[in-house]
Scaffold this active site. Structure first.
Site, short mmCIF file in Angstrom:
data_model
loop_
_atom_site.label_atom_id
_atom_site.label_comp_id
_atom_site.label_asym_id
_atom_site.label_seq_id
_atom_site.Cartn_x
_atom_site.Cartn_y
_atom_site.Cartn_z
N GLU A 33 2.63 -0.59 -26.44
CA GLU A 33 2.99 -1.61 -25.43
C GLU A 33 3.40 -2.88 -26.14
OE1 GLU A 33 3.37 -2.06 -21.96
OE2 GLU A 33 3.90 -4.05 -22.72
N GLU A 202 20.14 -10.79 3.76
CA GLU A 202 20.20 -9.36 3.43
C GLU A 202 21.63 -8.87 3.66
OE1 GLU A 202 18.40 -6.61 2.23
OE2 GLU A 202 20.28 -5.58 2.73
N HIS A 445 -15.57 4.14 16.91
CA HIS A 445 -15.29 3.10 17.91
C HIS A 445 -16.23 1.93 17.70
CE1 HIS A 445 -14.18 1.26 21.70
NE2 HIS A 445 -15.46 1.08 21.94
#
Ligand code: NAD
Length: 466
Positions: A33, A202, A445
């Protein structure tokens, strides 16, 4: 002789997942990395962006606390301490980075710092070091795209890389977001909620999430953003950005004619491209497409060069961290000589962490019809859901697309905690469950998930509260 079983190039979600999963299977892994392990997702993408979205959520809650019976002294208003918001975000990123580095250490993954390049004989060169593996997995990731006339300076004209790492003392007053895709919509949501005058431009005919989600679901998000003040311009053709003394002038054409707006900052969010340059791919015989995606056989993630695999944003599959995780597992299985279960790309989970959130898996209603299915569609709004009322967030719905007398083809959500509610729909789509099978499961619920149960029951022609 190989130094390692696997050399992984790139330490983002695809790379670290390959390393961790490979090491858990007993492989000796090196992970290369050049910056910090965690990649774009951890340092410039998913994690910091969602931390900012959560800050916006808290700000909304504070602003609406009066609805719950809390009063601020007269004339007192909540304000945004932008450096503090960013410090909290940085703290989360730092903690996750430390956790990931520790995990890699504990799994005995050798982390090598530097840029990895394939050599002609299939090894990986990092500076003057050469790493040899029985297999190589390339997880090179992606970077934001830009266009001529929209040159990124990192201050006034930025990408998500900068928006997630702002070092400004305060938010800008006026922002233009170019691109209404996932990144554009998420940042428009943050900016709007934090009081920034936000214009969303857009190119396609639908202003918010024009590609991907079910149209009805995306339109609910578009409407919610517009109601909160986002200025949305679909079918907008943005011209060359100009700097002036006060900010940036953004010229654009749309159905209403030509317009110019002045803003303090422009966020360019027009997509990402694979980051596959300067890696020695072609020299090593790894085939790359015209758009520079690494070509793979998705049943194994193998490239055209034997023993070299590629996964994540550098291959032409959905650019999502969790897809990279799944591809890492496919590649490691293939390297181990096991039979991988390939990713079913048409049914991966998608989440957009805007307010309201949008989440889906499988086919949209339009896609299902285009594919030739005879479909049955049922929806259930959160408006009458007790938990949604308790939370104070009733905007949105569940939408289920099923083949007539057949399985669930697509599951779509817009509304509170859609990101978390998606799990059930994702399983239903991928298990090819019938609506009646899911309807037989009990939903607690009061809960938001009851809206899912209600939608499934409606397929029987009967209903509880529907
Ligand atoms: P995107 O492809 O989702 O959206 C880009 C948008 O920009 C499109 O709607 C496109 O029509 C529009 N566009 C392109 N050129 C334009 C122009 N010149 N003017 C105006 N609009 C223009 O790309 P993104 O939003 O940049 O995201 C990039 C990648 O990152 C995607 O693969 C996405 O999946 C990933 N991502 C995912 C998440 C998430 O899953 N929550 C969050 C952020 C990013």
């Amino acid at each position: 002789m190989s130094d390692y079983d696997v050399v992984v190039v790139g330490g983002g979600p695809g790379g670290y997942a390959s390393a961790l999963y490979g090491a858990s299977a007993g492989l000796n892994v090196a992970l290369v990395e050049e910056n910090k392990v965690g990649g774009c997702c951890l340092h410039r993408g998913c994690i910091p962006a969602k931390a900012l979205l959560q800050a916006a959520e808290v700000f909304r809650a504070v602003k609406h606390s009066g609805d719950f019976g809390f009063r601020l002294p007269d004339g007192v208003q909540a304000t945004t301490d932008w450096p503090a918001v960013n410090a909290r975000k940085a703290g989360i990123v730092g903690q996750l980075h430390k956790g990931l580095s520790g995990l890699l250490r504990r799994r005995k993954v050798t982390v090598v710092e530097g840029r990895g390049r394939l050599t002609g004989d299939g090894a990986v060169a990092v500076g003057d070091q050469t790493l040899r593996g029985r297999a190589v997995i390339i997880c090179a990731g992606s970077v934001p795209r830009s266009l001529p006339g929209m040159e990124i300076d990192g201050d006034r004209i930025i990408t998500s890389d900068h928006a997630t790492n702002s070092d400004r003392d305060a938010l800008p007053d006026r922002v233009a977001v170019i691109g209404g895709g996932v990144i554009g919509a998420e940042f428009a949501s943050v900016f709007t909620d934090l009081g920034v005058h936000t214009t969303l431009l857009e190119a396609l005919p639908h202003g918010v999430l024009p590609i991907g989600p079910d149209r009805q679901v995306a339109d609910i998000l578009g409407l919610a953003l517009a109601r909160r003040g986002t200025d949305i311009h679909p079918a907008a053709r943005v011209g060359t950005l100009e700097h002036n003394r006060n900010g940036i002038v953004v010229p654009f054409e749309h159905a209403g004619g030509a317009e110019k707006i002045e803003v303090d900052q422009v966020l360019v969010a027009i997509g990402r491209r694979p980051f596959t340059e300067d890696m020695g791919l072609e020299e090593a015989g790894v085939r790359v497409s015209e758009r520079r995606f690494i070509e793979v056989d998705t049943t194994t993630m193998a490239t055209s060069r034997p023993n070299v695999y590629a996964i994540g944003d550098c291959v032409d599959t959905p650019g999502l961290a969790h897809v990279a995780y799944a591809e890492a597992i496919v590649a490691v299985h293939a390297i181990l000589g096991e039979t991988p279960v390939p990713v079913d790309y048409a049914r991966v989970p998608w989440v957009v962490y805007t307010h309201p959130e949008v989440a889906w898996a499988g086919l949209t209603e339009a896609e299902a019809r285009e594919a030739g299915h005879t479909v049955e569609v049922h929806k259930h709004s959160f408006a009458g859901n007790g938990r949604a009322m308790i939370i104070g967030d009733t905007d949105g719905m569940v939408k289920v697309v099923a083949a007539t007398d057949g399985p669930i083809l697509g599951f779509h959500l817009v509304g509170p905690w859609a990101s978390e509610l998606l799990a059930e729909g994702y399983l239903a789509v991928n298990w090819e469950a019938l609506p009646s099978e899911v309807a037989a499961f009990i939903h607690p619920h009061p809960s938001l998930s009851e809206a899912i149960g209600e939608t499934m029951i409606t397929f029987s022609g009967r209903s509880l509260h529907g």
